[in-house]
Design a protein around this motif. Structure first.
Motif, PDB file in Angstrom:
ATOM      1  N   SER A  66       0.816  -1.215   0.000  1.00 22.93           N
ATOM      2  CA  SER A  66       0.000   0.000   0.000  1.00 22.93           C
ATOM      3  C   SER A  66       0.850   1.266   0.000  1.00 22.93           C
ATOM      4  CB  SER A  66      -0.918   0.009   1.231  1.00 22.93           C
ATOM      5  OG  SER A  66      -1.737   1.151   1.246  1.00 22.93           O
ATOM      6  N   GLY A  67       0.492   2.193  -0.903  1.00 19.62           N
ATOM      7  CA  GLY A  67       1.124   3.506  -0.936  1.00 19.62           C
ATOM      8  C   GLY A  67       2.423   3.537  -1.724  1.00 19.62           C
ATOM      9  N   LEU A  68       3.013   4.754  -1.775  1.00 19.24           N
ATOM     10  CA  LEU A  68       4.341   4.963  -2.354  1.00 19.24           C
ATOM     11  C   LEU A  68       4.434   4.542  -3.815  1.00 19.24           C
ATOM     12  CD1 LEU A  68       6.403   3.662   0.714  1.00 19.24           C
ATOM     13  CD2 LEU A  68       5.651   5.994   0.228  1.00 19.24           C
ATOM     14  N   CYS A  69       3.390   4.835  -4.577  1.00 18.16           N
ATOM     15  CA  CYS A  69       3.386   4.487  -5.995  1.00 18.16           C
ATOM     16  C   CYS A  69       4.066   5.592  -6.799  1.00 18.16           C
ATOM     17  CB  CYS A  69       1.944   4.303  -6.478  1.00 18.16           C
ATOM     18  SG  CYS A  69       1.827   3.790  -8.211  1.00 18.16           S
ATOM     19  N   PRO A  70       4.862   5.269  -7.819  1.00 12.67           N
ATOM     20  CA  PRO A  70       5.526   6.291  -8.624  1.00 12.67           C
ATOM     21  C   PRO A  70       4.628   6.933  -9.675  1.00 12.67           C
ATOM     22  CG  PRO A  70       6.123   4.121  -9.436  1.00 12.67           C
ATOM     23  CD  PRO A  70       5.301   3.910  -8.196  1.00 12.67           C
ATOM     24  N   GLU A  71       3.411   6.411  -9.864  1.00  8.91           N
ATOM     25  CA  GLU A  71       2.504   6.975 -10.856  1.00  8.91           C
ATOM     26  C   GLU A  71       1.708   8.125 -10.238  1.00  8.91           C
ATOM     27  OE1 GLU A  71       2.670   5.415 -14.229  1.00  8.91           O
ATOM     28  OE2 GLU A  71       4.436   5.037 -12.971  1.00  8.91           O
ATOM     29  N   ASP A  72       1.212   9.040 -11.096  1.00  2.00           N
ATOM     30  CA  ASP A  72       0.555  10.246 -10.553  1.00  2.00           C
ATOM     31  C   ASP A  72      -0.939  10.313 -10.871  1.00  2.00           C
ATOM     32  OD1 ASP A  72       0.493  10.905 -13.230  1.00  2.00           O
ATOM     33  OD2 ASP A  72       1.511  12.838 -13.009  1.00  2.00           O
ATOM     34  N   CYS A  73      -1.606   9.180 -10.904  1.00  2.00           N
ATOM     35  CA  CYS A  73      -3.050   9.146 -11.165  1.00  2.00           C
ATOM     36  C   CYS A  73      -3.767  10.034 -10.143  1.00  2.00           C
ATOM     37  CB  CYS A  73      -3.568   7.725 -11.073  1.00  2.00           C
ATOM     38  SG  CYS A  73      -2.669   6.531 -12.110  1.00  2.00           S
ATOM     39  N   TYR A  75      -6.738  10.455  -9.110  1.00  3.34           N
ATOM     40  CA  TYR A  75      -7.824   9.923  -8.288  1.00  3.34           C
ATOM     41  C   TYR A  75      -7.315   9.053  -7.147  1.00  3.34           C
ATOM     42  CZ  TYR A  75      -6.653   6.074 -11.373  1.00  3.34           C
ATOM     43  OH  TYR A  75      -5.959   5.123 -12.072  1.00  3.34           O
ATOM     44  N   CYS A  76      -6.025   8.722  -7.130  1.00  3.54           N
ATOM     45  CA  CYS A  76      -5.516   7.667  -6.260  1.00  3.54           C
ATOM     46  C   CYS A  76      -4.782   8.217  -5.042  1.00  3.54           C
ATOM     47  CB  CYS A  76      -4.589   6.753  -7.057  1.00  3.54           C
ATOM     48  SG  CYS A  76      -3.995   5.338  -6.093  1.00  3.54           S
ATOM     49  N   SER A  77      -5.140   7.705  -3.874  1.00  3.39           N
ATOM     50  CA  SER A  77      -4.500   8.135  -2.630  1.00  3.39           C
ATOM     51  C   SER A  77      -3.110   7.526  -2.454  1.00  3.39           C
ATOM     52  CB  SER A  77      -5.386   7.757  -1.444  1.00  3.39           C
ATOM     53  OG  SER A  77      -5.646   6.364  -1.436  1.00  3.39           O
ATOM     54  N   GLN A  78      -2.737   6.583  -3.320  1.00  5.72           N
ATOM     55  CA  GLN A  78      -1.409   5.983  -3.262  1.00  5.72           C
ATOM     56  C   GLN A  78      -0.436   6.630  -4.252  1.00  5.72           C
ATOM     57  OE1 GLN A  78      -1.638   1.480  -2.436  1.00  5.72           O
ATOM     58  NE2 GLN A  78      -3.399   1.810  -3.771  1.00  5.72           N
ATOM     59  N   ARG A  79      -0.874   7.671  -4.928  1.00  3.13           N
ATOM     60  CA  ARG A  79      -0.119   8.297  -6.019  1.00  3.13           C
ATOM     61  C   ARG A  79       1.161   8.967  -5.553  1.00  3.13           C
ATOM     62  NH1 ARG A  79      -0.760  13.844  -6.934  1.00  3.13           N
ATOM     63  NH2 ARG A  79      -0.980  13.554  -9.168  1.00  3.13           N
ATOM     64  N   LEU A  80       2.021   9.246  -6.509  1.00  2.31           N
ATOM     65  CA  LEU A  80       3.231  10.016  -6.264  1.00  2.31           C
ATOM     66  C   LEU A  80       2.867  11.372  -5.663  1.00  2.31           C
ATOM     67  CD1 LEU A  80       6.345  10.286  -6.791  1.00  2.31           C
ATOM     68  CD2 LEU A  80       5.724  11.376  -8.965  1.00  2.31           C
ATOM     69  N   GLY A  81       3.441  11.691  -4.511  1.00  2.57           N
ATOM     70  CA  GLY A  81       3.184  12.974  -3.873  1.00  2.57           C
ATOM     71  C   GLY A  81       1.889  13.044  -3.101  1.00  2.57           C
ATOM     72  N   SER A  82       1.228  11.911  -2.886  1.00  5.98           N
ATOM     73  CA  SER A  82      -0.047  11.923  -2.166  1.00  5.98           C
ATOM     74  C   SER A  82       0.121  12.443  -0.741  1.00  5.98           C
ATOM     75  CB  SER A  82      -0.627  10.503  -2.115  1.00  5.98           C
ATOM     76  OG  SER A  82      -1.741  10.441  -1.249  1.00  5.98           O
ATOM     77  N   GLY A  83      -0.829  13.275  -0.336  1.00  3.03           N
ATOM     78  CA  GLY A  83      -0.873  13.742   1.041  1.00  3.03           C
ATOM     79  C   GLY A  83      -1.925  13.028   1.858  1.00  3.03           C
ATOM     80  N   SER A  84      -2.474  11.952   1.309  1.00  2.00           N
ATOM     81  CA  SER A  84      -3.528  11.210   2.000  1.00  2.00           C
ATOM     82  C   SER A  84      -2.961  10.443   3.197  1.00  2.00           C
ATOM     83  CB  SER A  84      -4.193  10.215   1.039  1.00  2.00           C
ATOM     84  OG  SER A  84      -4.776  10.874  -0.054  1.00  2.00           O
ATOM     85  N   ASP A  85      -3.708  10.462   4.269  1.00  2.49           N
ATOM     86  CA  ASP A  85      -3.293   9.771   5.487  1.00  2.49           C
ATOM     87  C   ASP A  85      -3.757   8.322   5.428  1.00  2.49           C
ATOM     88  OD1 ASP A  85      -2.367   9.190   8.013  1.00  2.49           O
ATOM     89  OD2 ASP A  85      -4.135  10.017   9.032  1.00  2.49           O
ATOM     90  N   ILE A  86      -3.083   7.534   4.580  1.00  2.00           N
ATOM     91  CA  ILE A  86      -3.474   6.145   4.360  1.00  2.00           C
ATOM     92  C   ILE A  86      -2.428   5.210   4.951  1.00  2.00           C
ATOM     93  CG2 ILE A  86      -4.749   6.672   2.258  1.00  2.00           C
ATOM     94  CD1 ILE A  86      -2.289   5.555   0.707  1.00  2.00           C
ATOM     95  N   LEU A  87      -2.793   3.944   5.053  1.00  4.16           N
ATOM     96  CA  LEU A  87      -1.822   2.931   5.453  1.00  4.16           C
ATOM     97  C   LEU A  87      -0.744   2.813   4.379  1.00  4.16           C
ATOM     98  CD1 LEU A  87      -4.210   0.108   6.715  1.00  4.16           C
ATOM     99  CD2 LEU A  87      -2.665   1.476   8.132  1.00  4.16           C
ATOM    100  N   LYS A  88       0.511   2.759   4.804  1.00  3.65           N
ATOM    101  CA  LYS A  88       1.631   2.555   3.883  1.00  3.65           C
ATOM    102  C   LYS A  88       2.463   1.392   4.403  1.00  3.65           C
ATOM    103  CE  LYS A  88       2.021   7.440   2.485  1.00  3.65           C
ATOM    104  NZ  LYS A  88       0.990   8.023   3.374  1.00  3.65           N
ATOM    105  N   TYR A  89       2.609   0.381   3.572  1.00  2.00           N
ATOM    106  CA  TYR A  89       3.405  -0.778   3.987  1.00  2.00           C
ATOM    107  C   TYR A  89       3.925  -1.498   2.745  1.00  2.00           C
ATOM    108  CZ  TYR A  89      -1.205  -2.962   3.198  1.00  2.00           C
ATOM    109  OH  TYR A  89      -2.410  -3.342   2.666  1.00  2.00           O
ATOM    110  N   SER A  90       5.010  -2.243   2.941  1.00  2.00           N
ATOM    111  CA  SER A  90       5.548  -3.062   1.861  1.00  2.00           C
ATOM    112  C   SER A  90       4.770  -4.367   1.813  1.00  2.00           C
ATOM    113  CB  SER A  90       7.040  -3.304   2.094  1.00  2.00           C
ATOM    114  OG  SER A  90       7.610  -3.912   0.953  1.00  2.00           O
ATOM    115  N   TRP A  91       5.277  -5.322   1.071  1.00  2.00           N
ATOM    116  CA  TRP A  91       4.533  -6.544   0.785  1.00  2.00           C
ATOM    117  C   TRP A  91       4.157  -7.315   2.051  1.00  2.00           C
ATOM    118  CZ3 TRP A  91       3.148  -7.926  -4.159  1.00  2.00           C
ATOM    119  CH2 TRP A  91       3.737  -7.171  -5.196  1.00  2.00           C
ATOM    120  N   ILE A  92       2.885  -7.661   2.172  1.00  3.50           N
ATOM    121  CA  ILE A  92       2.481  -8.541   3.262  1.00  3.50           C
ATOM    122  C   ILE A  92       2.878  -9.970   2.889  1.00  3.50           C
ATOM    123  CG2 ILE A  92       0.581  -7.028   3.943  1.00  3.50           C
ATOM    124  CD1 ILE A  92      -1.361  -9.020   2.632  1.00  3.50           C
ATOM    125  N   SER A  93       2.940 -10.841   3.862  1.00  7.51           N
ATOM    126  CA  SER A  93       3.378 -12.212   3.615  1.00  7.51           C
ATOM    127  C   SER A  93       2.284 -13.024   2.942  1.00  7.51           C
ATOM    128  CB  SER A  93       3.761 -12.876   4.934  1.00  7.51           C
ATOM    129  OG  SER A  93       2.596 -13.096   5.724  1.00  7.51           O
TER     130      SER A  93
END
Length: 357
Positions: A66-73, A75-93
């Protein structure tokens, strides 16, 4: 002069023959001055009922990364430069994903959608996802697994299919004409290419829309027609969730009636295809969600990628109260007749017959 109900009857008859509406017919479905919304819903339900009865297929999303995407869509809260207060994590198991999938399967989900933010998967990502599919299928061999990892490169669809994936999702989201208005880091053509790669690699193509981003009626029809050319097996229809911290924060253009008209348009454009009621349904359709089940034959159960959805128990109660039933694991979703549309090539290269070009 043909009256309103006669026009809708004609549109229903065309859809039952799997014929697409004309552009003017499609636009008329979106215009309140042409058709009353309840007449539109009643007509589209006849198509939905013909191909899918009163079954509702349940699906669930698992956000693997979740989060830290390099694309700038935009509509997306995971986008590059997003200021959204969302969950950010690397790959879950794989074990965590399998446990989450198991909860959804026990709640009635037939399809698990594995999603990871990013431009597209690297080789390590493909291996990770393959391990996750294996963990899920090891416990629930009957469940469909759809994967959504961004843009695909050559050979990746085939590897995902070999790992046990059933489908690949990559939405077109909006029309080609205005795609650059919502994203600058990739193109509409890139998205079309990925859907085609998925299908060519043996995965069931899943591609749909996001509405509520400032698009016109013409944009919605353009997008629906572009999707129809790709011949997807499932079409998710999302309604913009205007997350704070994204460029589209505060964009609240949709009404329940508008959402119903859009869903009806997609049902008429995709009469025998899985039309899925997706993100944003709760906040835009509100008390009219049960009416949307008369149009869509599939729905996401539980939470979305970065926002929370309606509790699953409420969804199941809503389905029952509206007179529908949850589709069982052993039931076929797409009608058998749809598979009869595949014709083996017997002309053109390698034969004595001319091609049909």
């Amino acid at each position: 002069m043909v009256d309103t109900l006669d026009r809708l009857d004609q549109l229903v008859d065309k859809s039952l023959r799997r014929e697409a509406p004309t552009r003017e017919e499609a636009l008329a479905l979106l215009r309140p001055d042409d058709f009353d919304v309840f007449d539109v819903v009643a007509a589209a339900f006849r198509v939905r009922r013909h191909f899918f009865g009163r079954r509702v297929k349940l699906n669930t999303l698992i956000n693997l990364k979740s989060g830290l995407c390099p694309e700038d869509c935009s509509y997306c809260s995971q986008r590059l430069g997003s200021g959204s207060d969302i969950l950010k994590y690397s790959w879950i198991s794989p074990a965590e994903a399998a446990a989450t999938a198991g909860q959804a399967v026990r709640a009635g989900a037939k399809r698990v959608c594995l999603v990871a933010s990013g431009r597209g998967p690297g080789e390590r990502d493909i291996r990770r996802v393959g391990e996750t599919i294996g963990a899920i299928k090891g416990e629930h061999p009957e469940v469909e697994v759809c994967v959504c990892l961004g843009l695909l490169t050559e050979g990746q669809a085939e590897r995902l299919r070999e790992a046990g994936a059933h489908a690949y999702n990559h939405n077109l989201n909006t029309s080609a004409e205005r795609y650059a208005d919502i994203c600058s880091t990739h193109t509409f053509a890139d998205r079309v290419d990925t859907v085609r790669r998925a299908a060519a690699g043996g995965l069931s193509p899943c591609s749909g829309a996001i509405v509520g981003m400032g698009e016109s009626d013409d944009d919605i029809v353009d997008m629906a027609f572009a999707l129809r050319e790709l011949d997807p097996d499932s079409v998710p229809v999302n309604f913009l969730i205007p997350m704070e911290g994204t460029p589209l924060a505060g964009t609240w253009e949709l009404t329940p009636e508008r959402c119903l008209r859009v869903l009806a348009l997609f049902r008429f454009c995709f009469p025998d295809v899985e039309v899925r009621l997706s993100g944003g349904r709760e906040i835009h359709l509100r008390s009219l969600q049960p009416l949307a089940l008369h149009l869509a034959n599939s729905v996401f159960l539980g939470d979305y990628l970065t926002s929370e959805g309606q509790p699953g128990a409420d969804d199941r109660q809503m389905i029952a109260d509206a007179g529908f039933t949850v589709e069982g694991a052993a039931e076929r979703t797409l009608p058998q007749a749809r598979h009869d549309l595949v014709a083996v090539r017997r002309r053109g290269a390698g034969t004595e017959l001319p091609p049909n070009t």
